[in-house]
Scaffold this motif. Structure first.
Motif, PDB file in Angstrom:
ATOM      1  N   TYR A  46      -1.231   6.376   8.707  1.00  0.00           N
ATOM      2  CA  TYR A  46       0.122   6.839   8.384  1.00  0.00           C
ATOM      3  C   TYR A  46       1.143   5.902   9.010  1.00  0.00           C
ATOM      4  CZ  TYR A  46      -1.015  11.147   5.954  1.00  0.00           C
ATOM      5  OH  TYR A  46      -1.440  12.047   5.001  1.00  0.00           O
ATOM      6  N   ASN A  47       2.162   5.566   8.233  1.00  0.00           N
ATOM      7  CA  ASN A  47       3.183   4.624   8.696  1.00  0.00           C
ATOM      8  C   ASN A  47       4.160   5.273   9.669  1.00  0.00           C
ATOM      9  OD1 ASN A  47       2.702   4.094   5.498  1.00  0.00           O
ATOM     10  ND2 ASN A  47       2.654   2.195   6.672  1.00  0.00           N
ATOM     11  N   VAL A  48       4.484   6.542   9.415  1.00  0.00           N
ATOM     12  CA  VAL A  48       5.461   7.279  10.227  1.00  0.00           C
ATOM     13  C   VAL A  48       4.939   8.683  10.465  1.00  0.00           C
ATOM     14  CG1 VAL A  48       7.836   8.131  10.397  1.00  0.00           C
ATOM     15  CG2 VAL A  48       7.367   6.018   9.157  1.00  0.00           C
ATOM     16  N   VAL A  49       5.110   9.168  11.689  1.00  0.00           N
ATOM     17  CA  VAL A  49       4.821  10.567  11.989  1.00  0.00           C
ATOM     18  C   VAL A  49       6.037  11.140  12.720  1.00  0.00           C
ATOM     19  CG1 VAL A  49       3.230  12.234  12.983  1.00  0.00           C
ATOM     20  CG2 VAL A  49       2.381   9.973  12.302  1.00  0.00           C
ATOM     21  N   LEU A  50       6.537  12.253  12.210  1.00  0.00           N
ATOM     22  CA  LEU A  50       7.666  12.946  12.838  1.00  0.00           C
ATOM     23  C   LEU A  50       7.153  14.139  13.619  1.00  0.00           C
ATOM     24  CD1 LEU A  50      10.690  13.664  13.228  1.00  0.00           C
ATOM     25  CD2 LEU A  50      10.596  14.843  11.015  1.00  0.00           C
ATOM     26  N   GLY A  51       7.398  14.137  14.931  1.00  0.00           N
ATOM     27  CA  GLY A  51       7.116  15.297  15.766  1.00  0.00           C
ATOM     28  C   GLY A  51       8.407  16.089  15.897  1.00  0.00           C
ATOM     29  N   HIS A  52       8.433  17.303  15.361  1.00  0.00           N
ATOM     30  CA  HIS A  52       9.694  18.024  15.212  1.00  0.00           C
ATOM     31  C   HIS A  52      10.011  18.872  16.436  1.00  0.00           C
ATOM     32  CE1 HIS A  52      13.139  19.359  13.047  1.00  0.00           C
ATOM     33  NE2 HIS A  52      12.730  20.604  12.943  1.00  0.00           N
ATOM     34  N   GLY A  53      10.442  18.191  17.493  1.00  0.00           N
ATOM     35  CA  GLY A  53      10.854  18.899  18.702  1.00  0.00           C
ATOM     36  C   GLY A  53      10.630  18.056  19.941  1.00  0.00           C
ATOM     37  N   PHE A  54      11.463  18.288  20.933  1.00  0.00           N
ATOM     38  CA  PHE A  54      11.381  17.558  22.199  1.00  0.00           C
ATOM     39  C   PHE A  54       9.989  17.649  22.811  1.00  0.00           C
ATOM     40  CE2 PHE A  54      11.664  17.647  26.851  1.00  0.00           C
ATOM     41  CZ  PHE A  54      12.310  16.449  27.116  1.00  0.00           C
ATOM     42  N   GLU A  55       9.315  18.788  22.595  1.00  0.00           N
ATOM     43  CA  GLU A  55       8.011  19.011  23.217  1.00  0.00           C
ATOM     44  C   GLU A  55       6.951  18.018  22.746  1.00  0.00           C
ATOM     45  OE1 GLU A  55       8.494  22.528  20.241  1.00  0.00           O
ATOM     46  OE2 GLU A  55       9.760  21.030  21.225  1.00  0.00           O
ATOM     47  N   PHE A  56       7.200  17.302  21.645  1.00  0.00           N
ATOM     48  CA  PHE A  56       6.244  16.319  21.133  1.00  0.00           C
ATOM     49  C   PHE A  56       6.406  14.931  21.774  1.00  0.00           C
ATOM     50  CE2 PHE A  56       6.452  19.414  17.664  1.00  0.00           C
ATOM     51  CZ  PHE A  56       5.104  19.606  17.401  1.00  0.00           C
ATOM     52  N   GLN A  57       7.427  14.745  22.564  1.00  0.00           N
ATOM     53  CA  GLN A  57       7.774  13.404  23.049  1.00  0.00           C
ATOM     54  C   GLN A  57       6.666  12.766  23.883  1.00  0.00           C
ATOM     55  OE1 GLN A  57      11.827  12.587  24.616  1.00  0.00           O
ATOM     56  NE2 GLN A  57      10.801  12.014  26.526  1.00  0.00           N
ATOM     57  N   ASP A  58       6.166  13.466  24.881  1.00  0.00           N
ATOM     58  CA  ASP A  58       5.181  12.863  25.784  1.00  0.00           C
ATOM     59  C   ASP A  58       3.898  12.480  25.039  1.00  0.00           C
ATOM     60  OD1 ASP A  58       6.939  13.119  27.867  1.00  0.00           O
ATOM     61  OD2 ASP A  58       5.986  14.908  28.724  1.00  0.00           O
ATOM     62  N   ILE A  62      12.333   1.865   7.818  1.00  0.00           N
ATOM     63  CA  ILE A  62      10.978   1.481   8.211  1.00  0.00           C
ATOM     64  C   ILE A  62      10.210   0.967   7.000  1.00  0.00           C
ATOM     65  CG2 ILE A  62       8.771   2.385   9.036  1.00  0.00           C
ATOM     66  CD1 ILE A  62      10.392   4.338  10.796  1.00  0.00           C
ATOM     67  N   LYS A  63      10.313   1.658   5.893  1.00  0.00           N
ATOM     68  CA  LYS A  63       9.566   1.294   4.688  1.00  0.00           C
ATOM     69  C   LYS A  63      10.030  -0.042   4.103  1.00  0.00           C
ATOM     70  CE  LYS A  63       8.268   3.137   0.112  1.00  0.00           C
ATOM     71  NZ  LYS A  63       8.762   2.063  -0.769  1.00  0.00           N
ATOM     72  N   ASN A  64      11.335  -0.248   4.108  1.00  0.00           N
ATOM     73  CA  ASN A  64      11.901  -1.398   3.408  1.00  0.00           C
ATOM     74  C   ASN A  64      12.174  -2.606   4.294  1.00  0.00           C
ATOM     75  OD1 ASN A  64      11.949   0.183   1.067  1.00  0.00           O
ATOM     76  ND2 ASN A  64      13.957   1.015   1.594  1.00  0.00           N
ATOM     77  N   GLY A  65      11.934  -2.461   5.589  1.00  0.00           N
ATOM     78  CA  GLY A  65      12.212  -3.567   6.484  1.00  0.00           C
ATOM     79  C   GLY A  65      13.684  -3.743   6.778  1.00  0.00           C
ATOM     80  N   SER A  66      14.459  -2.693   6.588  1.00  0.00           N
ATOM     81  CA  SER A  66      15.893  -2.743   6.883  1.00  0.00           C
ATOM     82  C   SER A  66      16.119  -2.660   8.388  1.00  0.00           C
ATOM     83  CB  SER A  66      16.610  -1.587   6.188  1.00  0.00           C
ATOM     84  OG  SER A  66      16.407  -1.645   4.789  1.00  0.00           O
ATOM     85  N   GLY A  83       0.847  -1.181   0.000  1.00  0.00           N
ATOM     86  CA  GLY A  83       0.000   0.000   0.000  1.00  0.00           C
ATOM     87  C   GLY A  83       0.881   1.229   0.000  1.00  0.00           C
ATOM     88  N   GLN A  84       0.307   2.395  -0.296  1.00  0.00           N
ATOM     89  CA  GLN A  84       1.141   3.586  -0.365  1.00  0.00           C
ATOM     90  C   GLN A  84       1.676   3.945   1.007  1.00  0.00           C
ATOM     91  OE1 GLN A  84      -0.597   7.199  -1.923  1.00  0.00           O
ATOM     92  NE2 GLN A  84       1.429   7.938  -2.554  1.00  0.00           N
ATOM     93  N   PHE A  85       2.968   4.145   1.072  1.00  0.00           N
ATOM     94  CA  PHE A  85       3.643   4.509   2.318  1.00  0.00           C
ATOM     95  C   PHE A  85       3.347   5.972   2.621  1.00  0.00           C
ATOM     96  CE2 PHE A  85       7.280   5.840   4.874  1.00  0.00           C
ATOM     97  CZ  PHE A  85       7.408   4.786   5.767  1.00  0.00           C
ATOM     98  N   LYS A  86       2.983   6.264   3.874  1.00  0.00           N
ATOM     99  CA  LYS A  86       2.571   7.615   4.234  1.00  0.00           C
ATOM    100  C   LYS A  86       3.355   8.133   5.432  1.00  0.00           C
ATOM    101  CE  LYS A  86      -1.869   6.553   4.617  1.00  0.00           C
ATOM    102  NZ  LYS A  86      -3.350   6.723   4.736  1.00  0.00           N
ATOM    103  N   MET A  87       3.776   9.395   5.351  1.00  0.00           N
ATOM    104  CA  MET A  87       4.502  10.031   6.444  1.00  0.00           C
ATOM    105  C   MET A  87       3.877  11.384   6.756  1.00  0.00           C
ATOM    106  SD  MET A  87       8.526  11.092   6.794  1.00  0.00           S
ATOM    107  CE  MET A  87       9.067  12.133   8.176  1.00  0.00           C
ATOM    108  N   GLY A  88       3.651  11.626   8.050  1.00  0.00           N
ATOM    109  CA  GLY A  88       3.145  12.909   8.511  1.00  0.00           C
ATOM    110  C   GLY A  88       4.186  13.653   9.314  1.00  0.00           C
TER     111      GLY A  88
END
Length: 319
Positions: free
Chosen positions: A80-92, A261-265, A20-25
């Motif tokens: 979505y397969n991956v979501v990047l939270g851009h900053g320490f404040e997103f961790q919790d 993540i996408k390729n199973g590496s 399926g189409q790989f999705k990243m947010g």
């Protein structure tokens, strides 16, 4: 060796992501239109789109943990397969949401977290800021650092800068201010003006969008007051004053992790730390046209310091 390669021996193979189409947010704490911290995340997202054929999307947010959690949940619920939270404040928020969405990977910038499918991608800014401190110590009389929020990645940058100054000129004063936000350009400018009035001829920002206020103050103070660009090249805004730039090509590092993540590496068995050893991710360049351009003997000294940081002989955070 890259940060990813350094931990290769501790990795385990996994199956590739289902068909399926790989999705990243992407979640950013501000606007991607502004050069600096948020723009490097947007560039990384677009690089993943180009290199991996991913469907991508991003959300611009204010500093509100409730909105962080909602945005993570929205992306995960949409598959979505991956979501990047851009900053320490997103961790919790990522740790909370990950418990309900075991099929989604959550990457957190400027974080040391490693729990399940929540992985911190920490760009060790203490290292390039240490180099800035060395230059300030070699060329200056007083130094200042203006940060946004008092959170670990900003404090690490300050500590690196201060340690670089003190290792070079032990009695040189280093003043610091935290703004309490990343948006207040006026407050950043006022803080910089105050530091300059108290003798600082090197004033360094690490405050995202607010950092432009520091650049404005330095430019207006005249060519003898110096600073550095942080994350992206903004030399044109103060060409006489910006002696160099810490460039973070975050796209290279993020794409390596997302491709795995996408390729199973193999993926890292701990949080990922990018540093000066990762030449494709972290770069430090000079502005030869600055009024007080860094002289060749200082550049050679900085090169020697950089080599010692990479080898582990110098610890930029002390200890």
């Amino acid at each position: 060796m890259s940060a990813l390669g350094a931990v290769a021996s501790a990795m385990a193979l996994r199956p590739a992501v289902a068909a399926g189409q790989f999705k990243m947010g992407l979640l950013v704490p501000g606007s991607v239109a502004e050069e600096g911290w948020n723009r490097i995340a947007y560039n990384a997202l677009k690089y993943v789109e180009a290199q991996l054929g991913a469907k991508v999307s991003y959300v611009e947010l204010q500093q509100n943990p409730a909105s962080f959690e909602k945005a993570f949940r929205d992306y995960a619920a949409q598959g979505y397969n991956v979501v990047l939270g851009h900053g320490f404040e997103f961790q919790d928020s990522a740790l909370t949401v990950a418990e309900d969405y075991p099929d989604t990977w959550f990457l957190i910038s400027s974080s040391k977290v490693y729990k399940g499918k929540v992985i911190g991608l920490n760009t060790d800014s203490s290292q390039p800021f240490y180099l800035m401190g060395v230059i300030a110590g070699k060329m200056g009389k007083g130094a200042g650092f203006i940060g946004g929020l008092e959170i670990p990645p900003i404090k690490e940058a300050l500590d690196g800068f201060a340690n670089g100054v003190k290792a070079t000129k032990v009695d040189m004063p280093v003043r610091s201010v935290y703004l309490g936000n990343f948006q207040d350009v006026t407050a950043a400018k006022e803080a910089a003006v105050n530091m300059i009035s108290r003798g600082a001829d090197f004033v360094i920002p690490d405050a995202d969008a607010a950092g432009i206020g520091v650049i404005q103050a330095v430019r207006e103070a005249g060519p003898n007051i110096c600073t550095f660009g942080v994350f992206t090249d903004i030399t044109s805004t103060a060409p006489d004053n910006i002696l160099g730039t810490y460039l973070a090509d975050y796209a290279q590092g993020v794409e390596r992790i997302v491709a795995g993540i996408k390729n199973g590496s193999p993926l890292p068995a701990s949080n990922v730390v990018f540093g000066l050893k990762d030449a494709d991710v972290m770069k430090f360049t000079y502005n030869d046209k600055a009024r007080r351009a860094v002289p060749e003997d200082v550049r050679q000294y900085v090169d020697a310091v950089k080599a010692k940081i990479i080898s582990g002989e110098i610890h930029t955070l002390g200890g």
